[in-house]
Design an enzyme around this catalytic site. Structure first.
Site, PDB file in Angstrom:
ATOM      1  N   ASP A  30      10.062  47.766  72.327  1.00  9.59           N
ATOM      2  CA  ASP A  30       9.047  47.728  71.275  1.00  9.59           C
ATOM      3  C   ASP A  30       8.580  49.150  70.988  1.00  9.59           C
ATOM      4  O   ASP A  30       8.330  49.938  71.908  1.00  9.59           O
ATOM      5  CB  ASP A  30       7.874  46.848  71.706  1.00  9.59           C
ATOM      6  N   ASN A  85       4.946  35.135  68.767  1.00  7.00           N
ATOM      7  CA  ASN A  85       3.904  35.001  67.751  1.00  7.00           C
ATOM      8  C   ASN A  85       4.502  34.304  66.532  1.00  7.00           C
ATOM      9  O   ASN A  85       5.617  34.637  66.113  1.00  7.00           O
ATOM     10  CB  ASN A  85       3.360  36.378  67.358  1.00  7.00           C
ATOM     11  N   GLN A  92       1.924  37.147  63.939  1.00  8.37           N
ATOM     12  CA  GLN A  92       3.276  37.640  63.652  1.00  8.37           C
ATOM     13  C   GLN A  92       3.242  38.670  62.521  1.00  8.37           C
ATOM     14  O   GLN A  92       2.630  38.437  61.472  1.00  8.37           O
ATOM     15  CB  GLN A  92       4.197  36.474  63.264  1.00  8.37           C
ATOM     16  N   VAL A  94       6.362  40.847  62.082  1.00  9.85           N
ATOM     17  CA  VAL A  94       7.761  40.953  61.653  1.00  9.85           C
ATOM     18  C   VAL A  94       8.359  39.555  61.593  1.00  9.85           C
ATOM     19  O   VAL A  94       8.411  38.845  62.613  1.00  9.85           O
ATOM     20  CB  VAL A  94       8.574  41.850  62.616  1.00  9.85           C
ATOM     21  N   HIS A  98      11.302  36.623  67.285  1.00 10.67           N
ATOM     22  CA  HIS A  98      11.527  37.500  68.438  1.00 10.67           C
ATOM     23  C   HIS A  98      10.695  37.031  69.617  1.00 10.67           C
ATOM     24  O   HIS A  98       9.593  36.496  69.448  1.00 10.67           O
ATOM     25  CB  HIS A  98      11.202  38.961  68.102  1.00 10.67           C
ATOM     26  N   ILE A  99      11.231  37.282  70.790  1.00 12.74           N
ATOM     27  CA  ILE A  99      10.523  36.995  72.041  1.00 12.74           C
ATOM     28  C   ILE A  99      10.072  38.320  72.626  1.00 12.74           C
ATOM     29  O   ILE A  99      10.900  39.202  72.913  1.00 12.74           O
ATOM     30  CB  ILE A  99      11.427  36.270  73.051  1.00 12.74           C
ATOM     31  N   HIS A 100       8.746  38.488  72.777  1.00 13.40           N
ATOM     32  CA  HIS A 100       8.231  39.655  73.487  1.00 13.40           C
ATOM     33  C   HIS A 100       8.422  39.413  74.983  1.00 13.40           C
ATOM     34  O   HIS A 100       8.129  38.315  75.488  1.00 13.40           O
ATOM     35  CB  HIS A 100       6.734  39.826  73.245  1.00 13.40           C
TER      36      HIS A 100
HETATM   37  P1  AMP Z   1       4.877  40.452  66.118  1.00 15.46           P
HETATM   38  O1  AMP Z   1       3.435  40.775  65.933  1.00 15.46           O
HETATM   39  O2  AMP Z   1       5.109  39.366  67.127  1.00 15.46           O
HETATM   40  O3  AMP Z   1       5.584  40.185  64.797  1.00 15.46           O
HETATM   41  O4  AMP Z   1       5.505  41.724  66.775  1.00 15.46           O
HETATM   42  C1  AMP Z   1       6.254  42.673  66.096  1.00 15.46           C
HETATM   43  C2  AMP Z   1       6.505  43.783  67.071  1.00 15.46           C
HETATM   44  O5  AMP Z   1       7.531  44.603  66.543  1.00 15.46           O
HETATM   45  C3  AMP Z   1       5.296  44.694  67.329  1.00 15.46           C
HETATM   46  O6  AMP Z   1       4.987  44.677  68.724  1.00 15.46           O
HETATM   47  C4  AMP Z   1       5.779  46.067  66.852  1.00 15.46           C
HETATM   48  O7  AMP Z   1       5.306  47.116  67.668  1.00 15.46           O
HETATM   49  C5  AMP Z   1       7.283  45.923  66.925  1.00 15.46           C
HETATM   50  N1  AMP Z   1       8.036  46.758  66.012  1.00 15.46           N
HETATM   51  C6  AMP Z   1       7.854  46.915  64.681  1.00 15.46           C
HETATM   52  N2  AMP Z   1       8.763  47.755  64.167  1.00 15.46           N
HETATM   53  C7  AMP Z   1       9.571  48.123  65.185  1.00 15.46           C
HETATM   54  C8  AMP Z   1      10.703  48.987  65.298  1.00 15.46           C
HETATM   55  N3  AMP Z   1      11.217  49.625  64.238  1.00 15.46           N
HETATM   56  N4  AMP Z   1      11.266  49.141  66.526  1.00 15.46           N
HETATM   57  C9  AMP Z   1      10.757  48.498  67.593  1.00 15.46           C
HETATM   58  N5  AMP Z   1       9.711  47.666  67.550  1.00 15.46           N
HETATM   59  C10 AMP Z   1       9.110  47.489  66.369  1.00 15.46           C
END
Ligand code: AMP
Ligand code: ZN
Length: 110
Positions: A30, A85, A92, A94, A98-100
């Site tokens: 991340d 998320n 959310q 992105v 995705h799985i954090h």
């Molecule tokens: P979410 O809030 O679950 O959609 O999480 C999206 C995650 O993507 C966040 O923790 C961001 O820090 C991460 N993120 C966004 N852009 C990038 C990127 N280019 N490379 C790596 N992580 C990213």
């Protein structure tokens, strides 16, 4: 999806710190880590969120979850937290599922 940043990461159009990749999934760091180890596991198939998952995706999602312990172990984690998320109101940002995977540095706050 041409306007999806995670699809662009899969296609190497945007750089990322990849830690694991195979035909079905990609795992990368991340960009704004919330824990000493903060990884994101994504499917190469563009699925916008958990809310859009169908029965056709059950094998893929099961496979992703089954890979998490291996990825976490390779990252040196003895314990970890997984988060998905879903939707704007679920935090959310992105819209490529995705799985954090978070851990390291002792117990995680909540
Ligand atoms: P979410 O809030 O679950 O959609 O999480 C999206 C995650 O993507 C966040 O923790 C961001 O820090 C991460 N993120 C966004 N852009 C990038 C990127 N280019 N490379 C790596 N992580 C990213
Ligand atoms: Zn995508």
């Amino acid at each position: 999806m041409s306007d999806c940043i995670f699809c662009k990461i899969i296609d190497d159009e945007i750089p990322s710190s990849k830690v694991y990749e195979n035909e079905q999934i990609l795992v990368f760091k991340d960009i704004a880590p919330k824990a000493p180890v903060h990884l994101l596991m994504i499917p190469k198939k563009h699925i916008p969120s958990l809310a859009e998952v169908t029965a056709d995706d059950s094998d893929l999602l099961g496979y992703m979850l089954s890979k998490v312990p291996e990825i976490a172990k390779t990252a040196g984690l003895k314990g970890f937290r997984t988060i998905i998320n879903t939707g704007k109101e679920g935090g959310q940002i992105v819209f490529h599922i995705h799985i954090h995977i978070l851990g390291g540095g002792g117990s995680l706050p909540f």
